[in-house]
Scaffold this motif. Sequence first.
Motif, PDB file in Angstrom:
ATOM      1  N   VAL A  37       0.838  -1.107   0.204  1.00 18.45           N
ATOM      2  CA  VAL A  37       0.102  -0.032  -0.189  1.00 18.45           C
ATOM      3  C   VAL A  37       1.051   1.271  -0.056  1.00 18.45           C
ATOM      4  N   GLU A  38       0.564   2.222  -0.921  1.00 20.13           N
ATOM      5  CA  GLU A  38       1.229   3.440  -0.825  1.00 20.13           C
ATOM      6  C   GLU A  38       0.295   4.715  -0.057  1.00 20.13           C
ATOM      7  N   THR A  39       1.071   5.274   0.748  1.00 19.53           N
ATOM      8  CA  THR A  39       0.627   6.270   1.309  1.00 19.53           C
ATOM      9  C   THR A  39       1.187   7.688   0.835  1.00 19.53           C
ATOM     10  N   GLU A  40       0.596   8.777   1.520  1.00 15.43           N
ATOM     11  CA  GLU A  40       1.581  10.128   1.085  1.00 15.43           C
ATOM     12  C   GLU A  40       3.028  10.010   1.607  1.00 15.43           C
ATOM     13  N   THR A  41       3.329   9.385   2.656  1.00 11.30           N
ATOM     14  CA  THR A  41       4.853   9.177   3.317  1.00 11.30           C
ATOM     15  C   THR A  41       5.495   8.084   3.224  1.00 11.30           C
ATOM     16  N   ARG A  95      12.368 -12.653  -1.504  1.00 10.20           N
ATOM     17  CA  ARG A  95      11.437 -11.480  -2.156  1.00 10.20           C
ATOM     18  C   ARG A  95      12.239 -10.405  -2.207  1.00 10.20           C
ATOM     19  N   ARG A  96      12.033  -9.701  -3.441  1.00 10.23           N
ATOM     20  CA  ARG A  96      12.957  -8.380  -3.400  1.00 10.23           C
ATOM     21  C   ARG A  96      12.232  -7.533  -3.977  1.00 10.23           C
ATOM     22  N   PHE A  97      12.278  -6.022  -3.428  1.00 11.42           N
ATOM     23  CA  PHE A  97      11.396  -5.157  -3.783  1.00 11.42           C
ATOM     24  C   PHE A  97      12.007  -3.718  -4.190  1.00 11.42           C
ATOM     25  N   ASP A  98      11.755  -3.210  -5.650  1.00 11.82           N
ATOM     26  CA  ASP A  98      12.228  -1.884  -5.778  1.00 11.82           C
ATOM     27  C   ASP A  98      10.932  -0.877  -5.453  1.00 11.82           C
ATOM     28  N   PHE A  99      11.160   0.411  -5.338  1.00  8.78           N
ATOM     29  CA  PHE A  99      10.224   1.319  -5.248  1.00  8.78           C
ATOM     30  C   PHE A  99      10.222   2.503  -6.282  1.00  8.78           C
ATOM     31  N   PRO A 100       9.070   2.898  -6.893  1.00 13.49           N
ATOM     32  CA  PRO A 100       9.260   3.833  -7.899  1.00 13.49           C
ATOM     33  C   PRO A 100       9.647   5.147  -7.558  1.00 13.49           C
ATOM     34  N   THR A 101       9.612   5.569  -6.462  1.00 14.34           N
ATOM     35  CA  THR A 101      10.205   6.883  -5.839  1.00 14.34           C
ATOM     36  C   THR A 101      11.614   6.426  -4.636  1.00 14.34           C
ATOM     37  N   GLN A 102      12.080   7.570  -4.608  1.00 14.10           N
ATOM     38  CA  GLN A 102      13.219   7.369  -3.605  1.00 14.10           C
ATOM     39  C   GLN A 102      12.519   7.114  -2.394  1.00 14.10           C
ATOM     40  N   VAL A 103      13.219   6.192  -1.475  1.00 18.07           N
ATOM     41  CA  VAL A 103      12.896   5.959  -0.227  1.00 18.07           C
ATOM     42  C   VAL A 103      14.025   6.167   0.791  1.00 18.07           C
ATOM     43  N   SER A 124      11.468   9.294   0.759  1.00 16.93           N
ATOM     44  CA  SER A 124      12.601  10.118   0.951  1.00 16.93           C
ATOM     45  C   SER A 124      12.197  11.588   1.324  1.00 16.93           C
ATOM     46  N   GLU A 125      12.781  12.476   2.027  1.00 16.40           N
ATOM     47  CA  GLU A 125      11.975  13.779   2.321  1.00 16.40           C
ATOM     48  C   GLU A 125      12.220  14.669   1.176  1.00 16.40           C
ATOM     49  N   LYS A 126      13.244  14.105   0.000  1.00 16.90           N
ATOM     50  CA  LYS A 126      13.323  14.500  -1.336  1.00 16.90           C
ATOM     51  C   LYS A 126      11.837  14.670  -2.105  1.00 16.90           C
ATOM     52  N   VAL A 127      11.368  13.636  -1.933  1.00 14.47           N
ATOM     53  CA  VAL A 127      10.186  13.341  -2.932  1.00 14.47           C
ATOM     54  C   VAL A 127       8.825  13.843  -2.288  1.00 14.47           C
ATOM     55  N   LEU A 128       8.753  13.949  -0.853  1.00 13.21           N
ATOM     56  CA  LEU A 128       7.502  14.443  -0.316  1.00 13.21           C
ATOM     57  C   LEU A 128       7.078  15.723  -0.618  1.00 13.21           C
ATOM     58  N   PRO A 129       5.963  16.023  -0.678  1.00 11.47           N
ATOM     59  CA  PRO A 129       5.593  17.348  -0.860  1.00 11.47           C
ATOM     60  C   PRO A 129       5.878  18.342   0.347  1.00 11.47           C
TER      61      PRO A 129
END
Length: 137
Positions: A37-41, A95-103, A124-129
Amino acid sequence: LEKVVNTLPPELDNLFEHFFGARKPGERRLMPRTDIVETETAYELSVELPGIGTEDFSVEVADEQLMVFGEKKLPELDENMTRVHQERVTGKFERRFDFPTQVDFEKIEATCENGVLMITVPKSEKVLPRKIEINVK
């Protein structure tokens, strides 16, 4: 969102490996089911690990990938017992997981309750609004 070592559907993969002898007949690949699940943060992963003790799996990070490794084992039998039938799948898994945004891999948290491993991977704070303050002159 997810990069899994196995890219074939499980049924096709099982048939392929059985045909070419990579596994014994009747042996199946252990692939813990995972919801993401993806949340805003953050990204929140729920990995089903019923019957697997926390000493038999690990959560690791390397090369900007989140990895869950482990092994599901059958309970040891007493010397006067004989296993006559087995349907439960056992063996090692990965299991291996990649993420579409920086984490932020440094702030990952994991808990396990009732056979479900919950992993929170903060973005990552870099990608957070963020709100930009407007200076008035």
